[in-house]
Design a protein around this motif. Structure first.
Motif, PDB file in Angstrom:
ATOM      1  N   TRP A 182     -55.204  82.606 -61.944  1.00  0.00           N
ATOM      2  CA  TRP A 182     -56.645  83.482 -62.255  1.00  0.00           C
ATOM      3  C   TRP A 182     -57.154  82.579 -63.492  1.00  0.00           C
ATOM      4  O   TRP A 182     -58.469  82.708 -63.301  1.00  0.00           O
ATOM      5  CB  TRP A 182     -56.097  84.823 -62.654  1.00  0.00           C
ATOM      6  N   LEU A 183     -56.385  82.103 -64.441  1.00  0.00           N
ATOM      7  CA  LEU A 183     -57.299  81.502 -65.542  1.00  0.00           C
ATOM      8  C   LEU A 183     -58.048  80.452 -64.974  1.00  0.00           C
ATOM      9  O   LEU A 183     -59.178  79.935 -65.556  1.00  0.00           O
ATOM     10  CB  LEU A 183     -56.188  81.172 -66.577  1.00  0.00           C
ATOM     11  N   THR A 232     -56.549  90.243 -69.229  1.00  0.00           N
ATOM     12  CA  THR A 232     -55.315  89.066 -69.458  1.00  0.00           C
ATOM     13  C   THR A 232     -54.364  89.824 -70.021  1.00  0.00           C
ATOM     14  O   THR A 232     -53.172  89.550 -69.674  1.00  0.00           O
ATOM     15  CB  THR A 232     -55.957  87.896 -70.132  1.00  0.00           C
ATOM     16  N   TYR A 241     -52.632  92.082 -67.843  1.00  0.00           N
ATOM     17  CA  TYR A 241     -51.470  91.509 -66.570  1.00  0.00           C
ATOM     18  C   TYR A 241     -50.469  90.933 -67.342  1.00  0.00           C
ATOM     19  O   TYR A 241     -49.185  91.159 -66.562  1.00  0.00           O
ATOM     20  CB  TYR A 241     -52.406  90.183 -66.068  1.00  0.00           C
ATOM     21  N   ARG A 264     -60.737  82.288 -61.510  1.00  0.00           N
ATOM     22  CA  ARG A 264     -61.766  83.595 -61.899  1.00  0.00           C
ATOM     23  C   ARG A 264     -62.237  83.318 -63.345  1.00  0.00           C
ATOM     24  O   ARG A 264     -63.276  83.661 -63.686  1.00  0.00           O
ATOM     25  CB  ARG A 264     -61.003  84.765 -61.452  1.00  0.00           C
ATOM     26  N   ALA A 265     -61.282  83.509 -64.239  1.00  0.00           N
ATOM     27  CA  ALA A 265     -61.512  83.439 -65.764  1.00  0.00           C
ATOM     28  C   ALA A 265     -62.367  82.378 -66.137  1.00  0.00           C
ATOM     29  O   ALA A 265     -63.139  82.488 -66.922  1.00  0.00           O
ATOM     30  CB  ALA A 265     -60.302  83.551 -66.388  1.00  0.00           C
ATOM     31  N   VAL A 270     -65.946  83.140 -65.647  1.00  0.00           N
ATOM     32  CA  VAL A 270     -66.548  84.231 -66.694  1.00  0.00           C
ATOM     33  C   VAL A 270     -66.848  83.411 -68.093  1.00  0.00           C
ATOM     34  O   VAL A 270     -67.572  83.762 -68.653  1.00  0.00           O
ATOM     35  CB  VAL A 270     -65.506  85.489 -66.919  1.00  0.00           C
ATOM     36  N   LEU A 271     -65.556  82.743 -68.519  1.00  0.00           N
ATOM     37  CA  LEU A 271     -65.966  81.945 -69.725  1.00  0.00           C
ATOM     38  C   LEU A 271     -67.043  80.995 -69.684  1.00  0.00           C
ATOM     39  O   LEU A 271     -67.604  80.870 -70.933  1.00  0.00           O
ATOM     40  CB  LEU A 271     -64.585  81.370 -70.051  1.00  0.00           C
ATOM     41  N   PHE A 286     -62.381  90.765 -69.991  1.00  0.00           N
ATOM     42  CA  PHE A 286     -61.560  89.495 -69.979  1.00  0.00           C
ATOM     43  C   PHE A 286     -60.421  89.515 -70.703  1.00  0.00           C
ATOM     44  O   PHE A 286     -59.244  89.148 -70.180  1.00  0.00           O
ATOM     45  CB  PHE A 286     -62.445  88.066 -70.291  1.00  0.00           C
TER      46      PHE A 286
END
Length: 154
Positions: free
Chosen positions: A40-41, A105, A108, A44-45, A48-49, A101
């Motif tokens: 996911w990091l 995180t 999760y 997807r993440a 966003v970052l 975000f």
């Protein structure tokens, strides 16, 4: 000259190692083998970052780095910036995207820890308790005496 199939000569050329692009492609294809959080990091993440970083860079170049930082943190209002359109986008990212975000995180990670501690199913625990509560097979006439436990056994 006739070629033989399947015969490897010690003098045959060794294929070259894979190039950089091939190694990058193999690394990117192997991302599915990652666990859920690193996957996911990475997928997807990272988007966003990257968007938040791009907004910050655009605002830093247009309204100044200190002003962009203050708008991102909510110290300064975006209405005070000269090009307001980009300052408002950065302000929304600072108030919505970044906390979502971070919260996602952390949520999760906490959920993964809770699930790791609740790995046993309730039915399996109850079945184990039922087998422990039955008298042993060598008990005579269904009567079963519990062995005495001394403090030395503990």
């Amino acid at each position: 000259m006739a070629r033989t199939v399947g015969v490897v000569s010690p003098f045959s050329p060794v294929p070259p190692p894979p190039g950089r692009q091939r190694r990058i492609d193999a690394w990117w294809a192997a991302r599915h083998a990652l666990r859920r959080l690193p996957y996911w990091l990475l997928t997807r993440a990272a988007v966003v970052l990257a968007m938040c970083t791009a907004l910050y860079l655009v605002n830093g170049s247009l309204i100044g780095w200190v002003s962009a930082y203050e708008v991102l943190l909510g110290i300064r209002t975006p209405a005070a910036a000269s090009p307001q359109w980009c300052a408002w986008l950065l302000s929304v990212a600072g108030w919505v995207a970044i906390p979502a975000f971070v919260g996602g995180t952390v949520g999760y990670l906490i959920t993964a820890q809770i699930q790791a501690h609740h790995a046993r199913d309730l039915d399996a625990v109850l079945a184990e308790l039922r087998t422990l509560s039955r008298p042993p097979a060598h008990a005579a006439n269904g009567l079963w005496e519990r062995p005495a436990i001394s403090l030395h056994d503990l």
